[in-house]
Scaffold this motif. Sequence first.
Motif, PDB file in Angstrom:
ATOM      1  N   THR A 179      -7.024  -9.030 -69.936  1.00 61.66           N
ATOM      2  CA  THR A 179      -7.429 -10.389 -69.985  1.00 61.66           C
ATOM      3  C   THR A 179      -6.497 -11.048 -71.167  1.00 61.66           C
ATOM      4  N   SER A 224      -3.972 -13.947 -70.259  1.00 65.82           N
ATOM      5  CA  SER A 224      -4.135 -15.448 -70.939  1.00 65.82           C
ATOM      6  C   SER A 224      -2.644 -15.614 -71.625  1.00 65.82           C
ATOM      7  N   GLN A 245      -1.712 -18.544 -74.152  1.00 67.38           N
ATOM      8  CA  GLN A 245      -2.624 -18.672 -75.195  1.00 67.38           C
ATOM      9  C   GLN A 245      -2.057 -17.670 -76.296  1.00 67.38           C
ATOM     10  N   ASN A 271     -10.164 -15.457 -67.070  1.00 67.32           N
ATOM     11  CA  ASN A 271      -9.417 -16.473 -67.442  1.00 67.32           C
ATOM     12  C   ASN A 271      -9.837 -17.664 -66.762  1.00 67.32           C
ATOM     13  N   GLN A 327     -13.247 -18.873 -67.902  1.00 67.22           N
ATOM     14  CA  GLN A 327     -13.226 -19.516 -69.291  1.00 67.22           C
ATOM     15  C   GLN A 327     -12.452 -20.567 -69.416  1.00 67.22           C
ATOM     16  N   ARG A 328     -11.437 -21.012 -68.524  1.00 65.44           N
ATOM     17  CA  ARG A 328     -10.738 -22.272 -68.607  1.00 65.44           C
ATOM     18  C   ARG A 328     -11.703 -23.374 -67.885  1.00 65.44           C
TER      19      ARG A 328
END
Length: 316
Positions: A109, A113, A119, A167, A170-171
């Motif tokens: 993960t 990202s 990230q 991801n 979360q985004r």
Amino acid sequence: MTLRHGRAVGLMVLVTFLWATAGVVTRQLEQAQAFEITFWRSFFTLLSLLVILPLWQGWGVWRRMRQEGWVLWASGACWAVMFTAFMLGLALTSVANVLITLAAGPLFTALVSRLLFRQRLTPRTWGAIAVAGLGIGWMFGQQLDGGHWLGTLVALGAPIGGAVNWNLVQRSQAAGHQVDLVPAVLIGALLSSLFALPLAWPLGASVHDVTLLAGLGLGQLAIPCVLAVLCARSLSPPEMSLLALLEVLFGIALAWLGANEVPQPYVLQGGALVLGALVANEWLGWREREGHYRIQTLVTEHTGDPHELEHPGGRR
């Protein structure tokens, strides 16, 4: 519904035990093969959630699903990849191989990202990814002569699918759109069963096999996924990640005791690298967050401004 912390921890331990039953149950099957195993488990997960979801969230859940955007369906597709890769991996290689490969999910993960969303990762996370990669590489390399390498390769689809999924979720949440994970699991079960059915046809599983796979669909996947969502409301992400590692220990122990599947030394060696990297990364991250929180608390007590650390010229 929010659980107390202690109850959430205990419930999450139960969840990991239920997840861990997949390996030992599949070793008791008589006739069902890889794609048919995948189909029946996903199909019974779908049926279970078709009953559980409206009882839990009300009949309006179907209307809300229709109103959700593409992220819900993309998450469902990721779940389908995870379900399919996990069960096919179990059919092709040992339980220990699959569970240890799956356990590297949090590090996949972080890597996704970085690669897809740029990230920034901390040096400790890069180090953990490197060590876990060595562990998986060691297991994979030791299987090249034994024919189990294909199962490990297929099983890699599960943590990679999970990495893309988390991801995306979360985004989406960072943009202000909450994704309901349980309907996404239902969509994943639907897509997985639709994918596996043509490859499993004609179905040849015995009543014994179908009964066991129905138990997996309900008790190993549908119910634990709902319980895990409840636990996530009371536990931090690091706590969830560390408790989820119990699935590896439970799964290997159950396969050992219930199916006489003794893990090979190279699996234990690679697994030690993967699990050690995960635990060290989460523990160091927790220490950093605790240290930052204490400093912010001290600054707040002396200045009344919890954000002074971020100001130019502020105390450090």
